[in-house]
Design a protein around this motif. Structure first.
Motif, mmCIF file in Angstrom:
data_model
loop_
_atom_site.group_PDB
_atom_site.id
_atom_site.type_symbol
_atom_site.label_atom_id
_atom_site.label_comp_id
_atom_site.label_asym_id
_atom_site.label_seq_id
_atom_site.Cartn_x
_atom_site.Cartn_y
_atom_site.Cartn_z
ATOM 1 N N SER A 1 2.940 -5.365 -55.708
ATOM 2 C CA SER A 1 3.363 -3.986 -55.452
ATOM 3 C C SER A 1 3.427 -3.189 -56.756
ATOM 4 O O SER A 1 3.657 -1.985 -56.738
ATOM 5 N N ILE A 2 3.213 -3.866 -57.878
ATOM 6 C CA ILE A 2 3.269 -3.209 -59.189
ATOM 7 C C ILE A 2 1.910 -2.565 -59.478
ATOM 8 O O ILE A 2 0.870 -3.192 -59.319
ATOM 9 N N ASP A 3 1.933 -1.330 -59.932
ATOM 10 C CA ASP A 3 0.678 -0.651 -60.233
ATOM 11 C C ASP A 3 0.036 -1.240 -61.496
ATOM 12 O O ASP A 3 0.685 -1.947 -62.275
ATOM 13 N N ALA A 4 -1.241 -0.954 -61.682
ATOM 14 C CA ALA A 4 -2.014 -1.527 -62.788
ATOM 15 C C ALA A 4 -1.405 -1.189 -64.147
ATOM 16 O O ALA A 4 -1.352 -2.041 -65.039
ATOM 17 N N ARG A 5 -0.940 0.025 -64.305
ATOM 18 C CA ARG A 5 -0.355 0.448 -65.583
ATOM 19 C C ARG A 5 0.856 -0.417 -65.939
ATOM 20 O O ARG A 5 0.943 -0.951 -67.043
ATOM 21 N N THR A 6 1.767 -0.576 -65.003
ATOM 22 C CA THR A 6 2.965 -1.386 -65.240
ATOM 23 C C THR A 6 2.591 -2.848 -65.459
ATOM 24 O O THR A 6 3.126 -3.510 -66.355
ATOM 25 N N ARG A 7 1.681 -3.342 -64.650
ATOM 26 C CA ARG A 7 1.250 -4.738 -64.767
ATOM 27 C C ARG A 7 0.667 -5.027 -66.156
ATOM 28 O O ARG A 7 0.952 -6.051 -66.767
ATOM 29 N N GLU A 8 -0.115 -4.101 -66.676
ATOM 30 C CA GLU A 8 -0.715 -4.300 -67.996
ATOM 31 C C GLU A 8 0.330 -4.221 -69.099
ATOM 32 O O GLU A 8 0.247 -4.949 -70.089
ATOM 33 N N ILE A 9 1.331 -3.382 -68.937
ATOM 34 C CA ILE A 9 2.424 -3.321 -69.915
ATOM 35 C C ILE A 9 3.160 -4.656 -69.942
ATOM 36 O O ILE A 9 3.470 -5.194 -71.013
ATOM 37 N N VAL A 10 3.432 -5.202 -68.776
ATOM 38 C CA VAL A 10 4.082 -6.516 -68.707
ATOM 39 C C VAL A 10 3.200 -7.571 -69.372
ATOM 40 O O VAL A 10 3.683 -8.409 -70.143
ATOM 41 N N ALA A 11 1.903 -7.514 -69.109
ATOM 42 C CA ALA A 11 0.978 -8.507 -69.681
ATOM 43 C C ALA A 11 0.964 -8.454 -71.206
ATOM 44 O O ALA A 11 1.098 -9.493 -71.866
ATOM 45 N N ILE A 12 0.806 -7.262 -71.782
ATOM 46 C CA ILE A 12 0.721 -7.212 -73.250
ATOM 47 C C ILE A 12 2.049 -7.559 -73.908
ATOM 48 O O ILE A 12 2.075 -8.142 -74.990
ATOM 49 N N THR A 13 3.138 -7.215 -73.250
ATOM 50 C CA THR A 13 4.451 -7.571 -73.790
ATOM 51 C C THR A 13 4.624 -9.083 -73.794
ATOM 52 O O THR A 13 5.032 -9.681 -74.797
ATOM 53 N N SER A 14 4.308 -9.713 -72.689
ATOM 54 C CA SER A 14 4.437 -11.171 -72.577
ATOM 55 C C SER A 14 3.513 -11.885 -73.554
ATOM 56 O O SER A 14 3.917 -12.844 -74.217
ATOM 57 N N LEU A 15 2.278 -11.422 -73.634
ATOM 58 C CA LEU A 15 1.316 -12.059 -74.544
ATOM 59 C C LEU A 15 1.728 -11.884 -76.000
ATOM 60 O O LEU A 15 1.591 -12.815 -76.808
ATOM 61 N N ALA A 16 2.230 -10.720 -76.344
ATOM 62 C CA ALA A 16 2.694 -10.494 -77.716
ATOM 63 C C ALA A 16 3.821 -11.460 -78.058
ATOM 64 O O ALA A 16 3.886 -11.996 -79.170
ATOM 65 N N MET A 17 4.701 -11.704 -77.095
ATOM 66 C CA MET A 17 5.829 -12.622 -77.319
ATOM 67 C C MET A 17 5.353 -14.056 -77.588
ATOM 68 O O MET A 17 6.049 -14.815 -78.245
ATOM 69 N N LEU A 18 4.189 -14.406 -77.082
ATOM 70 C CA LEU A 18 3.658 -15.752 -77.299
ATOM 71 C C LEU A 18 3.074 -15.933 -78.700
ATOM 72 O O LEU A 18 2.822 -17.053 -79.115
ATOM 73 N N GLY A 19 2.843 -14.846 -79.388
ATOM 74 C CA GLY A 19 2.364 -14.933 -80.765
ATOM 75 C C GLY A 19 0.916 -15.375 -80.885
ATOM 76 O O GLY A 19 0.080 -15.066 -80.034
ATOM 77 N N ALA A 20 0.637 -16.125 -81.934
ATOM 78 C CA ALA A 20 -0.731 -16.496 -82.291
ATOM 79 C C ALA A 20 -1.459 -17.245 -81.182
ATOM 80 O O ALA A 20 -2.676 -17.120 -81.056
ATOM 81 N N THR A 21 -0.743 -18.014 -80.384
ATOM 82 C CA THR A 21 -1.420 -18.787 -79.341
ATOM 83 C C THR A 21 -2.077 -17.901 -78.295
ATOM 84 O O THR A 21 -2.998 -18.337 -77.611
ATOM 85 N N ALA A 22 -1.631 -16.680 -78.172
ATOM 86 C CA ALA A 22 -2.182 -15.778 -77.162
ATOM 87 C C ALA A 22 -2.938 -14.599 -77.776
ATOM 88 O O ALA A 22 -3.282 -13.652 -77.068
ATOM 89 N N ALA A 23 -3.231 -14.645 -79.065
ATOM 90 C CA ALA A 23 -3.803 -13.489 -79.761
ATOM 91 C C ALA A 23 -5.113 -12.999 -79.152
ATOM 92 O O ALA A 23 -5.300 -11.791 -78.977
ATOM 93 N N SER A 24 -6.019 -13.896 -78.817
ATOM 94 C CA SER A 24 -7.310 -13.444 -78.278
ATOM 95 C C SER A 24 -7.145 -12.820 -76.894
ATOM 96 O O SER A 24 -7.794 -11.821 -76.573
ATOM 97 N N VAL A 25 -6.271 -13.374 -76.084
ATOM 98 C CA VAL A 25 -6.025 -12.802 -74.754
ATOM 99 C C VAL A 25 -5.268 -11.479 -74.890
ATOM 100 O O VAL A 25 -5.521 -10.537 -74.142
ATOM 101 N N LEU A 26 -4.369 -11.387 -75.858
ATOM 102 C CA LEU A 26 -3.655 -10.131 -76.105
ATOM 103 C C LEU A 26 -4.645 -9.016 -76.413
ATOM 104 O O LEU A 26 -4.552 -7.918 -75.847
ATOM 105 N N ARG A 27 -5.597 -9.283 -77.290
ATOM 106 C CA ARG A 27 -6.587 -8.246 -77.626
ATOM 107 C C ARG A 27 -7.368 -7.805 -76.384
ATOM 108 O O ARG A 27 -7.595 -6.618 -76.169
ATOM 109 N N LEU A 28 -7.752 -8.765 -75.558
ATOM 110 C CA LEU A 28 -8.461 -8.450 -74.318
ATOM 111 C C LEU A 28 -7.592 -7.582 -73.411
ATOM 112 O O LEU A 28 -8.054 -6.575 -72.863
#
Length: 134
Positions: free
Chosen positions: A59-86
């Motif tokens: 039920s979450i719109d794409a904009r909100t979903r992507e904000i959650v994604a980049i926030t979560s990926l950033a929190m993972l640090g270097a292990t998620a760097a390539s996915v964060l950039r994507l």
């Protein structure tokens, strides 16, 4: 008996593949092919669970979903760097401005620490440069 080593190309998989391509701007086939010799089931999990189920039924719109994604990926640090950039690119595609992306990462400085925020800001800078060239 179902072959657990190869992706199921049924409707759930096809729906997830379409959402994957729409969200990330990448062909799902290329992602699946990159894992074909190593972890073909993982590609199926991504298409079916992440994109068909989690994204497709949210039920979450794409904009909100992507904000959650980049926030979560950033929190993972270097292990998620390539996915964060994507996902920074898909966040921009979802209507989040470059300024908002940076502000999201600045907010992480308070909760996750300055090193996490700084690394995310640098990842964003790299992506912004590549997006501007397009």
């Amino acid at each position: 008996m179902k072959d657990n080593q190869h992706p199921d190309t049924g409707s759930r998989y096809a729906r997830g593949s379409a959402i994957f391509a729409e969200t990330l701007g990448l062909p799902a086939d290329a992602f699946t092919a990159s894992l074909a010799n190593v972890a073909p089931r993982f590609a199926r999990y991504v298409m079916e669970w992440e994109f068909a189920d989690m994204v497709g039924e949210s039920s979450i719109d794409a904009r909100t979903r992507e904000i959650v994604a980049i926030t979560s990926l950033a929190m993972l640090g270097a292990t998620a760097a390539s996915v964060l950039r994507l996902r920074i690119t898909s966040t921009l595609k979802a209507g989040v401005s470059m300024e908002e992306v940076i502000d999201i990462f600045i907010q992480l400085g308070v909760t996750a620490g300055f090193p996490i925020a700084l690394a995310a800001i640098h990842a964003a800078q790299e992506q912004f440069n590549s997006v501007e060239l397009v």
